[in-house]
Design a protein around this motif. Sequence first.
Motif, short mmCIF file in Angstrom:
data_model
loop_
_atom_site.label_atom_id
_atom_site.label_comp_id
_atom_site.label_asym_id
_atom_site.label_seq_id
_atom_site.Cartn_x
_atom_site.Cartn_y
_atom_site.Cartn_z
N GLU A 30 0.84 -1.19 0.00
CA GLU A 30 0.00 0.00 0.00
C GLU A 30 0.88 1.24 0.00
N CYS A 54 1.35 4.78 1.41
CA CYS A 54 0.91 5.33 2.70
C CYS A 54 0.54 6.80 2.55
N ARG A 104 1.79 5.21 10.52
CA ARG A 104 2.66 4.04 10.38
C ARG A 104 2.04 2.83 11.09
N TYR A 120 -0.88 1.49 8.92
CA TYR A 120 -0.53 0.75 7.71
C TYR A 120 0.17 -0.57 8.01
N ARG A 121 0.97 -0.64 9.05
CA ARG A 121 1.62 -1.92 9.40
C ARG A 121 0.56 -2.99 9.65
N TRP A 146 -2.73 -2.74 8.61
CA TRP A 146 -3.62 -2.87 7.46
C TRP A 146 -3.06 -3.83 6.42
N VAL A 147 -1.77 -3.68 6.06
CA VAL A 147 -1.21 -4.57 5.04
C VAL A 147 -1.14 -6.01 5.56
N TYR A 197 5.78 3.40 1.33
CA TYR A 197 4.92 2.23 1.16
C TYR A 197 5.02 1.32 2.39
N ALA A 198 4.01 0.48 2.56
CA ALA A 198 4.04 -0.58 3.56
C ALA A 198 3.63 -1.87 2.87
#
Length: 233
Positions: free
Chosen positions: A126, A128, A160, A163-164, A166-167, A220-221
């Motif tokens: 993703e 970010c 951060r 997203y950590r 979410w992915v 990105y993550a």
Amino acid sequence: MRLVPWHDPLPPGIALHRLDLDLAAEDGDAWSDLTPDERARANRFARRADCVRFAHTRAAVRRLIAQRLACRPAEVPLRADAHGKPFVEAGSDNAVPLFNISHAGDHALIALADPARVCCVGVDIEACARDLMADADALLAMAFTAREQREIRSDADLPRAFYRRWVGKEAVLKAAGVGMAEHLQSIGIHPDAHGALAVDCAVPAWAGIEAMALSAPPGYAAALAWHTKEQPL
């Protein structure tokens, strides 16, 4: 376009590639490796960038799998399940790899897995967006469990932390082969300081799916999820 093999440690039986995309480029040699249906699908995208992203990612998938099946890329028998997840129709060949793809912005990830060692695989990347958290309360309540929400809110870098998880959540659900929207609350992702992602699963059938954070390009993550097969003694 540049296809880069993954050099960081990965679980046994899994190979990963990153595709760096030039979204202003022409379709080029990607077009010849697609089926007529895929070319038609690419042409239906309203935005040029989406067309390029789809065409080059799908062509890269076909080339990687064709190397393993000793066939031409356009001959790889790709199908999609009820949730739209693509797979290779196995036929009589037990060596047909499992795979999963994800793309965002200028990058795509392609995961290939040995079916003798891995039951399922999922990957997510993703871009970010820092302004995503403008409506954080509604977003967190929709997508995350109560424990995840507490962990995210207590983090000094809220985007951060978001997203950590979410992915990781999306990679796990893609590995499980289900739709995202109806199962967001069924998975809890809890990162540690070393990149491991503990998976808290409310669905017994998904027990055993593991996840890890991936080294993504700046901005990105990314995460990988998989289920290792039990090996006979």
